[in-house]
Design an enzyme around this catalytic site. Sequence first.
Site, mmCIF file in Angstrom:
data_model
loop_
_atom_site.group_PDB
_atom_site.id
_atom_site.type_symbol
_atom_site.label_atom_id
_atom_site.label_comp_id
_atom_site.label_asym_id
_atom_site.label_seq_id
_atom_site.Cartn_x
_atom_site.Cartn_y
_atom_site.Cartn_z
ATOM 1 N N CYS A 123 0.811 -1.222 0.000
ATOM 2 C CA CYS A 123 0.000 0.000 0.000
ATOM 3 C C CYS A 123 0.847 1.277 0.000
ATOM 4 C CB CYS A 123 -0.922 0.021 1.212
ATOM 5 S SG CYS A 123 -1.932 -1.440 1.312
ATOM 6 N N HIS A 155 -9.690 2.353 -1.895
ATOM 7 C CA HIS A 155 -8.252 2.217 -1.642
ATOM 8 C C HIS A 155 -7.626 1.314 -2.705
ATOM 9 C CE1 HIS A 155 -4.500 1.598 0.317
ATOM 10 N NE2 HIS A 155 -4.871 0.839 1.323
ATOM 11 N N CYS A 192 -0.385 3.351 6.352
ATOM 12 C CA CYS A 192 0.134 2.064 6.806
ATOM 13 C C CYS A 192 0.390 1.181 5.584
ATOM 14 C CB CYS A 192 -0.835 1.385 7.768
ATOM 15 S SG CYS A 192 -2.504 1.180 7.142
#
Length: 435
Positions: free
Chosen positions: A98, A391, A421
């Site tokens: 991510c 996301h 994160c």
Amino acid sequence: MSAYTSSSAGTRPVYLVDGARTPFLKARGKPGPFTPVDLAVQAGRSLLLRHSLPQNAFDQVILGCVNVVASEMNPARIAALRLGLAETTPAFTMQINCGSGMQSVDTAYRYIREGRQDLVLAGGTEALSHAPLMLTPQATHWLAELGLARSMGDKLKHLTKFKPGYIKPVISLQQGLTDPVVELNMGQTAEVVANLFNISRAQADDYAASSHILLAQAQQEGWLDNEVVPLYAPDGKVYPQDDGVRPDSTAAKLSKLKPVFERPYGKVTAGNSSQITDGASWLILASEAAVEKYGLTPRAVIKDSEWSGLEPEIMGLGPAVSAGRLAQRNKMTLDDIELLELNEAFAAQVLGCLASWNDVDFCRAVFDSEPLGQFNRDRLNIDGGAISLGHPVGTSGNRIVLHLMNALHRKGLKRGIATQCIGGGQAGAMLIETV
Ligand SMILES: CC(=O)SCCNC(=O)CCNC(=O)[C@H](O)C(C)(C)COP(=O)(O)OP(=O)(O)OC[C@H]1O[C@@H](n2cnc3c(N)ncnc32)[C@H](O)[C@@H]1OP(=O)(O)O
């Protein structure tokens, strides 16, 4: 916890000139109309059309992408060429889960700061709806052996060895969102964080509802208009804006959803998790020399960045570590962070980060200091985030830097931090200032 810290002793200023992203489109159980490269090209084309840059202006193209599809190996290079950039401009794709879309910006920042390059196009792209279905290892072996069988008899004999269980596909998206070291999926790590800091289900749902309300307001007020460029599908359909937002969300409605990752008592639900989404985002980064050479107007300067590692089980607390250290190194208190974009992987994880800054033991262990304090929620993700808009994992880090720059300008503010994160127990943070 270990940490990798970037040097803040850079010699050259690095400017953020402009950026654009596609709408984020919710993955609805079948491949969406765009591949990772399609998304990157459409976002990039609109961005480049705003600037009169020669074909060979960019020294480098860097694109974050987690789930590269087989027909688009090194999507950075394919997108660069389809955008009409010079063949002599190198392009590479980066993958740090991510963090990919922010790592691309940070890498560009370092190249320019060190004087190696002057103008870099840095982005992130992800089409989670295209994450492949794979075969089990047993099915792969069975197929391979069928191909190796020489005679028709051998083939027929091998066919009888087929077992119905071989048809069960391996869903790469589910595997990708699971940490293989600690064998927890991302949602389960959010449950760990929720339990660690006593984040209640009601708090998580309340936060999630506000994410939707804020994004709906931002869309309505046109605050995303210079950031989001429409997507055009081959069938003529136009996608003008993020489509995951549910303006009618309330904590009461969200409280009715069942926990997804830890049944029946968990706190993480479909409503307070980030959505599975497709989308791409780019930023143009420039040195002072490039700004002058091409007559560009910088909008922000990157001041510093920070990457951290922590236990994979509590990866959701990574932003507290990275952003906290970044603030400390730059002699900032939490009150000096005028806006904070903290990627909303999960509501419980965002709230856990805020709680950790107020926690004596956490702050002593991580910062060797007293608690950093209470962060003012009015400065956090002011236009919603991944819970309401989704996301696309390789893209979000880029989006939050882009949005932070735009939001700071809109509010007439100066300094902000974008942080996220990263599955596997890492996190990144970037400090920018408007110019
Ligand atoms: C490092 C990191 O960043 S880690 C993060 C990486 N990303 C992730 O881990 C992704 C996390 N998210 C997920 O895995 C998925 O979104 C899940 C599994 C939580 C949910 O997936 P889905 O079931 O496909 O979600 P979906 O959006 O369809 O919602 C499920 C239900 O909740 C309901 N729902 C979701 N949001 C809301 C809302 N705001 N209000 C009311 N109902 C809602 C939906 O209507 C749907 O109900 P239905 O089935 O009756 O239509």
